[in-house]
Structure formats: structure tokens, C-alpha cells
Design a protein around this motif. Sequence first.
Motif, PDB file in Angstrom:
ATOM      1  N   SER A   1      62.126  39.063  30.666  1.00 40.84           N
ATOM      2  CA  SER A   1      60.718  38.902  30.275  1.00 40.84           C
ATOM      3  C   SER A   1      59.745  39.011  31.446  1.00 40.84           C
ATOM      4  O   SER A   1      58.532  38.892  31.241  1.00 40.84           O
ATOM      5  N   CYS A   2      60.242  39.256  32.662  1.00 46.76           N
ATOM      6  CA  CYS A   2      59.326  39.357  33.817  1.00 46.76           C
ATOM      7  C   CYS A   2      58.197  40.339  33.508  1.00 46.76           C
ATOM      8  O   CYS A   2      58.436  41.474  33.104  1.00 46.76           O
ATOM      9  N   CYS A   3      56.947  39.896  33.703  1.00 41.97           N
ATOM     10  CA  CYS A   3      55.812  40.787  33.431  1.00 41.97           C
ATOM     11  C   CYS A   3      55.066  41.123  34.713  1.00 41.97           C
ATOM     12  O   CYS A   3      53.932  41.593  34.676  1.00 41.97           O
ATOM     13  N   SER A   4      55.700  40.862  35.872  1.00 45.74           N
ATOM     14  CA  SER A   4      55.185  41.315  37.177  1.00 45.74           C
ATOM     15  C   SER A   4      53.837  40.714  37.558  1.00 45.74           C
ATOM     16  O   SER A   4      53.019  41.389  38.171  1.00 45.74           O
ATOM     17  N   ASP A   5      53.593  39.432  37.223  1.00 47.30           N
ATOM     18  CA  ASP A   5      52.302  38.862  37.639  1.00 47.30           C
ATOM     19  C   ASP A   5      52.365  38.277  39.047  1.00 47.30           C
ATOM     20  O   ASP A   5      51.338  37.895  39.600  1.00 47.30           O
ATOM     21  N   ALA A   6      53.576  38.188  39.602  1.00 46.11           N
ATOM     22  CA  ALA A   6      53.789  37.779  41.002  1.00 46.11           C
ATOM     23  C   ALA A   6      53.464  36.319  41.285  1.00 46.11           C
ATOM     24  O   ALA A   6      53.388  35.926  42.453  1.00 46.11           O
ATOM     25  N   SER A   7      53.312  35.481  40.262  1.00 42.72           N
ATOM     26  CA  SER A   7      53.065  34.055  40.525  1.00 42.72           C
ATOM     27  C   SER A   7      54.206  33.448  41.332  1.00 42.72           C
ATOM     28  O   SER A   7      53.991  32.590  42.192  1.00 42.72           O
ATOM     29  N   CYS A   8      55.436  33.880  41.049  1.00 44.29           N
ATOM     30  CA  CYS A   8      56.600  33.315  41.738  1.00 44.29           C
ATOM     31  C   CYS A   8      56.597  33.653  43.230  1.00 44.29           C
ATOM     32  O   CYS A   8      57.080  32.883  44.055  1.00 44.29           O
ATOM     33  N   VAL A   9      56.029  34.814  43.554  1.00 45.13           N
ATOM     34  CA  VAL A   9      56.019  35.273  44.954  1.00 45.13           C
ATOM     35  C   VAL A   9      55.365  34.220  45.844  1.00 45.13           C
ATOM     36  O   VAL A   9      55.868  33.877  46.917  1.00 45.13           O
ATOM     37  N   TYR A  10      54.220  33.684  45.363  1.00 46.85           N
ATOM     38  CA  TYR A  10      53.454  32.751  46.192  1.00 46.85           C
ATOM     39  C   TYR A  10      54.024  31.333  46.128  1.00 46.85           C
ATOM     40  O   TYR A  10      53.681  30.491  46.946  1.00 46.85           O
ATOM     41  N   ALA A  11      54.909  31.081  45.145  1.00 50.54           N
ATOM     42  CA  ALA A  11      55.533  29.757  45.055  1.00 50.54           C
ATOM     43  C   ALA A  11      56.764  29.661  45.947  1.00 50.54           C
ATOM     44  O   ALA A  11      57.176  28.569  46.333  1.00 50.54           O
TER      45      ALA A  11
ATOM     46  N   TYR B   1      42.819  37.696  33.355  1.00 44.96           N
ATOM     47  CA  TYR B   1      43.033  37.574  34.806  1.00 44.96           C
ATOM     48  C   TYR B   1      41.708  37.737  35.558  1.00 44.96           C
ATOM     49  O   TYR B   1      41.490  37.093  36.590  1.00 44.96           O
ATOM     50  N   ALA B   2      40.809  38.601  35.035  1.00 40.01           N
ATOM     51  CA  ALA B   2      39.504  38.768  35.692  1.00 40.01           C
ATOM     52  C   ALA B   2      38.717  37.459  35.598  1.00 40.01           C
ATOM     53  O   ALA B   2      38.116  37.004  36.580  1.00 40.01           O
TER      54      ALA B   2
ATOM     55  N   LYS C   1      46.966  41.484  36.783  1.00 37.24           N
ATOM     56  CA  LYS C   1      46.435  40.397  37.610  1.00 37.24           C
ATOM     57  C   LYS C   1      45.931  40.946  38.951  1.00 37.24           C
ATOM     58  O   LYS C   1      44.778  40.721  39.324  1.00 37.24           O
ATOM     59  N   SER C   2      46.779  41.692  39.657  1.00 35.95           N
ATOM     60  CA  SER C   2      46.325  42.228  40.946  1.00 35.95           C
ATOM     61  C   SER C   2      45.224  43.263  40.719  1.00 35.95           C
ATOM     62  O   SER C   2      44.305  43.405  41.531  1.00 35.95           O
ATOM     63  N   CYS C   3      45.295  43.971  39.584  1.00 35.28           N
ATOM     64  CA  CYS C   3      44.254  44.949  39.225  1.00 35.28           C
ATOM     65  C   CYS C   3      42.908  44.223  39.061  1.00 35.28           C
ATOM     66  O   CYS C   3      41.878  44.656  39.590  1.00 35.28           O
ATOM     67  N   ALA C   4      42.923  43.089  38.351  1.00 35.08           N
ATOM     68  CA  ALA C   4      41.686  42.321  38.123  1.00 35.08           C
ATOM     69  C   ALA C   4      41.184  41.706  39.428  1.00 35.08           C
ATOM     70  O   ALA C   4      39.973  41.639  39.668  1.00 35.08           O
ATOM     71  N   GLN C   5      42.118  41.272  40.271  1.00 37.81           N
ATOM     72  CA  GLN C   5      41.698  40.686  41.558  1.00 37.81           C
ATOM     73  C   GLN C   5      40.938  41.719  42.381  1.00 37.81           C
ATOM     74  O   GLN C   5      39.918  41.418  42.996  1.00 37.81           O
TER      75      GLN C   5
END
Length: 476
Positions: free
Chosen positions: A8-18, A119-120, A456-460
Motif C-alpha cells: 500500500s506504499c503511496c510514496s508520501d515519504a513520511s517514513c523517510v523523515y521519521a 497536501y497543498a 505531497k512533494s509536488c504540492a510542497q
Amino acid sequence: MPHVITQSCCSDASCVYACPVNCIHPTPDEPDFHPAEMLYIDPVECVDCGACVTACPVDAIKHDGSLEPTEKVFLELNADFYKEPRPRPLLAPVVPPLQVRAPGTVSVAIVGSGPAAMYAADEVLTIPAARVRMYERLPQAGGLARFGVAPDHRRTRSVSRQFNAICADPRLELVTGVEVGTDVTHQQLLTDHDAVIYAVGAATDRPLDVPGVALPGVSSATRFVAWYNGHPDHTDRTFDLSSRRAVIVGNGNVALDVARILTTDPDRLAATDIAPHALKALRQSTIEEVVVVGRRGLAQSAFTVPELVGLTSMPDVDVVVSPQDLASLPDTDPRARILRDLPRRPGNRRIVFEYLQSPTAILGESAVTAVEFARNELVAAADGTVKVKPTGDVRTITAGLVLTSIGYRGRPITGLPFDDERGTVPNDRGRVDGIVATYVTGWIKRGPTGFIGTNKSCAQETVRSLVTDYNSGLLA
Ligand SMILES: Cc1cc2nc3c(=O)[nH]c(=O)nc-3n(C[C@H](O)[C@H](O)[C@H](O)COP(=O)(O)OP(=O)(O)OC[C@H]3O[C@@H](n4cnc5c(N)ncnc54)[C@H](O)[C@@H]3O)c2cc1C
Ligand code: SF4
Ligand code: SF4
């Protein structure tokens, strides 16, 4: 015993920063982030702290001891990603917080309420005195996260919990049932706000241009998906499910979603988020076989590996790929491992993958009865890509339902420029070309690529452009 990222990973990268040891990649700043089908945990570096599990909005991360048998393949998929050494810093680079010039108030209208809009809004609301008004033309928010993601992908659909939390911020006002361009104009939004962000998605599909496409029994996967997900514009549709075979033209993830829904036991579908009218119709379905046809070869299939794992995990569906097609994949290709190890399940409903065929006509008198395909061969183009060339052979596949799934495209927005070729609004890092205080994000900005979290990164990026313009006094 490492942690593992699953389907189910949707690539929002929240885990990366955790992650305290930066062992989840690719990160949004790495060049392979956008083409990646999911993120992966390095099993050697993972210290099993579990911080990523709570950070994940869709419960995609599991301790390897708690993987279901059908999920074990993700152990290998995660580890494979790190076969080549990856130089990386001790910690993933964190996106710096937004800084707004004094007095610090910024008011933004966001059009749409899908993942890109959410996300925006989340990003804008990191500014303490910011306000967001979000306009959605439908009675319910969520966009494709609600009306696109398959009803049996419940972990993915649980991203709505995160979106509900964003909407609960008292500085965000959600206005549903209002279509910008019809009920309210762009100019009105600009009068009331410092800036407008369009996050309207890619609402139409690329049409199939062959004779017979208007016959009853031919439709787009987009409509079928909207119907089984209870989209208010599509609940009254009917699909003829009374034949033995359905053909799906195209083999991306949406095609696989549709093939799965058509072949899943309705009693299992009843435990999903499927719309009641669709479940009722699918209970009467006589479709025994779904043929998924791609114009290129198995190696060029548009579906992702996690989606293939989801499809092949169904206990009572026979997934069929010809030995010749399988032989075209190198042993190192994860799709080869998944498909070659797959047990045949004769006597069940079947999903058949067919390759190297392009539809040339839909056949039938008063309704579709068959699809005519031209056979193709692969040829290497001068630019190094692989193209298809017709061999001159033709074959037909009988079918009573034909669904086309060959891509999505955005619609023009009144008053904004439009790239008709790409189906997007031309922009520079989210700034709409030639129009002040107007921005785009999500599928209308970059086209229909990536996953929910990619937005998410697109909206950022878009919100950063907006804040830079605000700080420069360009939005006055
Ligand atoms: C069938 C399907 C299944 C998918 N499954 C998955 C999956 O399992 N996992 C995954 O990670 N990704 C999945 N995706 C991809 C994911 O859904 C997209 O990346 C994401 O939804 C794009 O977000 P968006 O906000 O740009 O567009 P959308 O989600 O389409 O949102 C656009 C919103 O804008 C609204 N809108 C449009 N025009 C107006 C207007 N004029 N005024 C007001 N509102 C307007 C629309 O009603 C809609 O709510 C799937 C996509 C599809 C098509
Ligand atoms: S369990 Fe801890 S170390 Fe392992 S990937 Fe998750 S956050 Fe990183
Ligand atoms: S959905 Fe996000 S948090 Fe969860 S595993 Fe994928 S990238 Fe990490």
C-alpha cells in the motif's frame, strides 16, 4: 529482523523523515524518487526502532515477522533495492519550514479536494496565520483517494484519516458542491484571496480512436472505476456483465484494479468499500475471464510490481501469462519471479495477460461482440527506446464488455493556458505561465503520474513558489 515496506506504499515519504538512520529510500531529493514504484527499507541498516510504522498514513510498513505469506515477496523487493551501494548522508535532508514576511497572514483558495489539494493545504497551514478555503465540486472531499483507489485497497484508502485531520484545522474551510468556473469565477477567488491553487486532477481519459468504440458494451475504465466507487456522477450507469469474457485495453495499475474487481468473489467484495449498486450488479455477473491486453511486451507492462503482487495474491483467481511472454523477462526482473512462481488455479475465474497487440476495431451489430487486434513486434528505435511495429497479423477476441484504460488527461480551465498535448496547465514549479497569483499542483500540474503521496512533494514545490512570490510582494 528488519521492517519492510509493502503493497500500500503511496510514496508520501513520511517514513523517510521519521527514520533515525536514513535507511528508507529513494528520498524526495534523490533522482530516482519520481520513477520509483514505492519506497524501500535497507534491511542491513534498519535498527528496528518502529518509528516509520507510526509515521506511515496507510499502514504499509510491517515488521518482517508479521508479514502475511503473500507479502513475503516484499522482503526481497526491499532488499533488492540496496544491492547496488547507495551513498547517503546520515540523515535525510529535511525540507526547511516556510517563512512568510510580516505581518505573516496569507489567504489561499484551493480548487479541488483530492490528494494534491490536501497536501497543498497542509503545507500552507504550516504558516501560523495562514487561511485556506478549499472548493470541491462534489458533495464529498477526497478526489481519487475516495472515488479512484480500488475499494479492496483499504489500507491505501485509509489515507483519508490524514486528509480528515488536515480538514479539521479551524483555519481551513471546506466548501463542497461548488464548481469553480461555473458557480464561482477565478476572478472572484482572486478578489477574496492572495492566491489560487488549482488541484483539479485529470478528470477525463484518453479516448481510444478505433471504429466501433461507440457500441454499447464499450466504456472507459475511468467510468467503471467511478461506478464501483460510488462517484455521484456515475451511480446511474449500467454495465453489461452478462457475457463470459471482458477485454481491458491497456495494462496499467487501473486496468489491474478493474480486472481484480471483475474477478473477485462478490462475497469478498462485500467486505470492501465497494458501492452497494456495483456489488449487486457484480453478484449477477457471468464474466469468467478478463483479458488484459498491452500493445508492447511483458517487459514494458505499465503496471507496477506492488500492484502485480496485489493481483496475484487473490486466492481464487487463475492468473495466466504465456510461457513465451514469461521467457522475455530476465530472471532478475521481480515480475518474472512473481509470475513464474505463481500456482495455476484452474476452475476459477481467470485474468489473462496478452501482449504485443493493438486494437484496430470493436466489432458488433447492436452491441460489442469482439475486439480486433493487430499483432505487433518490438523494434529498437534510434533514440534507444523500444517501439512497436505491426506484423500484419490480425486476431479477434470475443467479448461482451470492453473497457479502455489507456491514460488520463486534464481538462482546460477557463482563463488559464492549456497544453493540449500533455493535458496539463503549463507552469514553472507550480506557477501558471503568464497569470499572476495562480498556481497548479497534482495531476493538472505534472500529468497523471505517480501515487497519492507523490502529490505531497509536488504540492510542497508549488506552495514554496507561492510563498516566494508573496514575500516578493508579487501577490499584492
Ligand atoms: C483509478 C485510480 C486508482 C488509483 N489508485 C491508487 C492507489 O491505489 N494508490 C495510490 O497511491 N495512488 C492511486 N492512484 C493515483 C492517485 O489517485 C492520484 O495520484 C491522485 O488522486 C491525484 O491527485 P489530484 O489531487 O491531482 O487529483 P484528484 O484526486 O482527481 O482530485 C481532483 C479534485 O478536484 C475536483 N475538481 C475538479 N474540477 C473542479 C472545479 N472546477 N471546482 C471544484 N472542484 C473541482 C474533483 O472533483 C476532485 O475531487 C489512482 C488513480 C486512479 C485514477
Ligand atoms: S524501523 Fe526504524 S530504523 Fe528501521 S526503517 Fe523504520 S524508522 Fe528506520
Ligand atoms: S506510504 Fe509513505 S510513510 Fe508509508 S511506507 Fe510509503 S513512503 Fe513510507
